[in-house]
Write a protein that holds these residues in place. Structure first.
Motif, mmCIF file in Angstrom:
data_model
loop_
_atom_site.group_PDB
_atom_site.id
_atom_site.type_symbol
_atom_site.label_atom_id
_atom_site.label_comp_id
_atom_site.label_asym_id
_atom_site.label_seq_id
_atom_site.Cartn_x
_atom_site.Cartn_y
_atom_site.Cartn_z
ATOM 1 N N TYR A 61 0.891 -1.151 0.000
ATOM 2 C CA TYR A 61 0.000 0.000 0.000
ATOM 3 C C TYR A 61 0.931 1.202 0.000
ATOM 4 O O TYR A 61 1.659 1.405 0.987
ATOM 5 C CB TYR A 61 -0.883 0.039 1.250
ATOM 6 N N GLU A 98 4.296 0.874 1.785
ATOM 7 C CA GLU A 98 4.261 -0.095 2.890
ATOM 8 C C GLU A 98 4.028 -1.511 2.350
ATOM 9 O O GLU A 98 3.034 -1.789 1.676
ATOM 10 C CB GLU A 98 3.123 0.287 3.845
ATOM 11 N N GLU A 107 -13.184 -13.416 8.879
ATOM 12 C CA GLU A 107 -13.571 -13.252 10.288
ATOM 13 C C GLU A 107 -15.083 -13.453 10.474
ATOM 14 O O GLU A 107 -15.728 -12.703 11.214
ATOM 15 C CB GLU A 107 -13.176 -11.850 10.803
HETATM 16 N N1 LIG Z 1 -6.852 0.232 1.888
HETATM 17 C C1 LIG Z 1 -5.720 0.333 2.588
HETATM 18 N N2 LIG Z 1 -4.859 1.351 2.406
HETATM 19 C C2 LIG Z 1 -3.697 1.437 3.077
HETATM 20 N N3 LIG Z 1 -3.296 0.522 3.988
HETATM 21 C C3 LIG Z 1 -4.102 -0.516 4.223
HETATM 22 C C4 LIG Z 1 -5.360 -0.682 3.544
HETATM 23 N N4 LIG Z 1 -5.957 -1.810 3.989
HETATM 24 C C5 LIG Z 1 -5.119 -2.337 4.900
HETATM 25 N N5 LIG Z 1 -4.018 -1.580 5.059
HETATM 26 C C6 LIG Z 1 -2.870 -1.864 5.921
HETATM 27 O O1 LIG Z 1 -2.355 -3.133 5.578
HETATM 28 C C7 LIG Z 1 -1.977 -3.876 6.715
HETATM 29 C C8 LIG Z 1 -2.718 -5.207 6.752
HETATM 30 O O2 LIG Z 1 -4.109 -4.967 6.942
HETATM 31 P P1 LIG Z 1 -5.192 -6.140 6.926
HETATM 32 O O3 LIG Z 1 -6.541 -5.513 7.057
HETATM 33 O O4 LIG Z 1 -4.949 -7.011 5.762
HETATM 34 O O5 LIG Z 1 -4.804 -6.930 8.260
HETATM 35 P P2 LIG Z 1 -5.607 -8.059 9.004
HETATM 36 O O6 LIG Z 1 -4.610 -9.072 9.412
HETATM 37 O O7 LIG Z 1 -6.748 -8.522 8.181
HETATM 38 O O8 LIG Z 1 -6.116 -7.277 10.289
HETATM 39 P P3 LIG Z 1 -7.562 -7.313 11.013
HETATM 40 O O9 LIG Z 1 -7.640 -8.667 11.653
HETATM 41 O O10 LIG Z 1 -7.456 -6.198 12.013
HETATM 42 O O11 LIG Z 1 -8.569 -7.084 9.957
HETATM 43 C C9 LIG Z 1 -2.260 -2.978 7.902
HETATM 44 O O12 LIG Z 1 -1.068 -2.337 8.258
HETATM 45 C C10 LIG Z 1 -3.271 -1.980 7.377
HETATM 46 O O13 LIG Z 1 -3.153 -0.757 8.041
#
Ligand SMILES: Nc1ncnc2c1ncn2[C@@H]1O[C@H](COP(=O)(O)OP(=O)(O)OP(=O)(O)O)[C@@H](O)[C@H]1O
Length: 336
Positions: free
Chosen positions: A11, A14, A179
């Motif tokens: 992203y 990152e 989830e």
């Molecule tokens: N649309 C977006 N734009 C920028 N960064 C994002 C976006 N979606 C997710 N992220 C970032 O990517 C990383 C992974 O997020 P993700 O939602 O895939 O994690 P997750 O393991 O599913 O967490 P959760 O269980 O809290 O949903 C995080 O650092 C999040 O901040």
């Protein structure tokens, strides 16, 4: 079914999916586990083409998702028909009744007008067929009587059942679950997992489950992958993962072995056939030795009880103990 090789997803700058490779076979229930922010949902969204990825390969049913997104959106739409998805917040349409919520993908994918079907080359499905399909799905999820109700009149578990019925309308080969049980109480979670299990076994649908709940994984998955900061820190069959956890997995599970510094620590793994036998007490009696039980657990994984135990013995008893446990089919290693 799903083959991912050295996948990287950013992203902006990152890196959120960091060199992930995995293979999910037909008919498996595969869990993607990790703490919040690990990248689980992002990985799931890459699988159904909702997100781009920058490096590596991600094939679903032999189609490289990136190529479809860039060059063949029509094919991607068709492929999405093979991928049902359910979410934590159910994503139901509050203004439509349960019947219409479940019917929605059918109405979007098919036309109910024969003339339209010819002009726009869109597949046709009659109202009668839609009616039959929706009612049969509501029956599968145990909500046939609620077809006329609205989402606000249903419990969380019932809403998730509706969402599951909707995810199945186009006869998908894969069900992605993001989830799906996180907002539900333990009992309802158990019922929803049973339903997902039933769908997996009766219809042979491959299930990919994203969750942060270890109990969900233990209950239902055959394989799991553990993600941390977008990187895989453990993967494999769940009995291996839970019973022979690597260092990272132990950290994730919040476990650590406090091992005595004297004597010999031996970790025993009980395969399911002998977990309930009294191997250990029998060993003490037969060999006439004393030992300490340092740490142990029996897990119910995927319906099978499996266990491991760390014992501490005197150095002088080493040969006879190892001899005994090997003869009895118990796997072991020195714990350190
Ligand atoms: N649309 C977006 N734009 C920028 N960064 C994002 C976006 N979606 C997710 N992220 C970032 O990517 C990383 C992974 O997020 P993700 O939602 O895939 O994690 P997750 O393991 O599913 O967490 P959760 O269980 O809290 O949903 C995080 O650092 C999040 O901040």
């Amino acid at each position: 079914m799903i083959k991912i090789k050295n996948l990287k997803k950013y992203y902006d700058k990152e890196l959120v999916i960091d060199d992930v490779s995995l293979e999910i076979n037909k008919g498996e229930i595969y869990a993607i586990v990790g703490h919040s922010g690990a990248g689980k949902s992002t990985l799931l969204r890459c699988i159904n083409g909702l997100e781009d990825y920058q490096e590596g390969s991600l094939k679903v049913l032999d189609f490289e998702i990136k190529n479809l997104k860039q060059k063949n959106p029509k094919k991607l739409r068709n492929l999405r028909k093979d991928i049902g998805m359910i979410f934590q917040n159910f994503a139901l349409m509050e203004r439509k009744n349960i019947f219409e919520n479940v019917a929605m993908p059918l109405r979007t994918h098919f036309t109910q007008c024969k003339i339209h079907s010819k002009i726009f080359n869109k597949e046709y499905m009659s109202e009668k067929e839609i009616n039959e399909k929706v009612h049969s799905l509501l029956e599968i999820v145990g909500l046939k009587h609620k077809f006329n109700a609205y989402p606000k009149e249903l419990s969380g578990g019932q809403k998730q059942r509706v969402a599951i019925a909707r995810a199945l309308t186009l006869n998908p080969k894969i069900l992605l679950s993001d989830e799906a049980t996180s907002a539900l109480d333990p009992n309802t979670t158990k019922n929803i997992l049973e339903l997902i299990n039933k769908i997996n076994t009766e219809f042979g649908i491959t299930v990919v489950l994203v969750t942060h709940e270890m109990d969900v994984v233990k209950d239902i998955a055959q394989k799991a992958l553990l993600l941390e900061h977008g990187k895989i820190i453990g993967s494999g069959a769940i009995d291996e993962l839970f019973l022979k956890p690597n260092h990272k997995m132990k950290e994730f599970l919040g476990e650590s072995d406090f091992l005595p510094t004297h004597g010999l620590n031996i970790k025993l793994y009980f395969p399911k056939e002998i977990v309930e036998n009294k191997v250990i007490t029998h060993m003490a009696r037969t060999l006439d030795i004393d030992f300490n039980i340092v740490w142990g657990k029996i897990e119910k994984l995927n319906g099978k009880a499996l266990g491991n135990l760390v014992i501490n013995i005197d150095h002088k008893d080493k040969d006879k103990v190892l001899n005994y446990i090997e003869k009895n089919g118990v796997l072991w290693e020195f714990a350190s």
